[in-house]
Design a protein around this motif. Sequence first.
Motif, PDB file in Angstrom:
ATOM      1  N   ALA A 188      -4.891   0.534  -4.578  1.00 56.78           N
ATOM      2  CA  ALA A 188      -4.150  -0.381  -3.527  1.00 56.78           C
ATOM      3  C   ALA A 188      -5.430  -1.389  -3.054  1.00 56.78           C
ATOM      4  CB  ALA A 188      -3.429   0.089  -2.253  1.00 56.78           C
TER       5      ALA A 188
ATOM      6  N   GLY B 116       0.739  -1.129   0.063  1.00 58.63           N
ATOM      7  CA  GLY B 116      -0.151  -0.020   0.088  1.00 58.63           C
ATOM      8  C   GLY B 116       0.831   1.364   0.013  1.00 58.63           C
TER       9      GLY B 116
ATOM     10  N   VAL C 113       2.378   1.832  -3.576  1.00 58.55           N
ATOM     11  CA  VAL C 113       1.309   2.370  -4.191  1.00 58.55           C
ATOM     12  C   VAL C 113       1.119   3.874  -4.445  1.00 58.55           C
ATOM     13  CG1 VAL C 113      -1.367   2.360  -4.720  1.00 58.55           C
ATOM     14  CG2 VAL C 113      -0.219   0.178  -4.265  1.00 58.55           C
TER      15      VAL C 113
END
Lengths: 109, 250
Positions: free
Chosen positions: B62, B49, B52
């Motif tokens: 994400a 995450g 991303v």
Amino acid sequence: MPDPRYAVAAVLVTAAVTWGLRALPFAALTPLRASRTVRYLSARMPAGVMVILLAYCLRDLPVTHARGLAPLIALAVTVGLHLWRRNALLSILGGTAVHVVLASAVFTH
Amino acid sequence: METSPAVTGGRPRPAPDVPVSAERSEALAAFRESAGAVLGFVPLGLAFGALVTQSGLDWWWAGLSAALAFGGSFEFLLIGLVTAAAPLAAIALSAFMVNVRHVFYALSFPVHRISGRLGKTYATFALCDEAYVLATREQARSWPGRRILWMQFFLHLSWAGSAIAGALLGSLIPESVTGLDFALTALFAVLAIDAVRDMRGDLSTPGLALLSALGARILFPGEMLLAAFALFAAALLARQLTTSKKPSHA
């Protein structure tokens, strides 16, 4: 951010391919089980695919620059930790932490 | 831990054929069995995450990728492919090569124990590496289908949840902190070591893979991943053809 429609389409394409690979073979179990070639490949592909993906991650390694040392040292730490403790979480976290420190603070050029 | 079946007032109606207490004990058992894999998922999901948003994609992407694609290693690669605006066909082919190993999971994953079309559909959808390993182990032989489904749900939920958390927290990481993407390299290094160890002394297969990767890097630098997979598959097939002609099975 790239075009959101393209970014979403990329996820949908990935999801469709991945789900297809996971679901379709259940409909074709018998021929798969019978195929010697499939069994031969299934026993050998995982290790080879992982080696190729590892090489792909290191494809742009700047071997002539000092900062190329950061991933190499971090990789050595990861491999060493894994051969020593065989704990995937510890190896990944340890190697990544070493890389973040080296790339952020030591080899910044 | 509360295990009494009495406290069910006000809860949504459970599936008619499964008592609440049995359902809850299956969920609890699945939670315990999946805890180790969840512990592995959370830091990787946070790293995914964070990467991303560091790569310039929005946080919801994400979550979308984690929930719909649910194939951790390829999702890391997908970040790079999307930010480089790779054609969708190239993404599909890369996803195929990276995830083609899942084809073989159908040979032993106990989907026949899961009842109902919806349950079977979800079981194939959420059939990640870790779910396969957990459900095909010796001690999972007696697991009812519901426990397998709960286990897959916990893995799915922890991956998607940690990916979203990492994307939202990722914007708090100072820009001077770089190198988080090494988590992917480390993941593949660990998976490669474990897979090579499983080969029990067959070093020619990882050797062929390494040669394929180096050859693809030199000959097709723009499409290294696809070229390496193609070279490797061709080399394996050629080797099987030549060795199967020999009378000995050694």
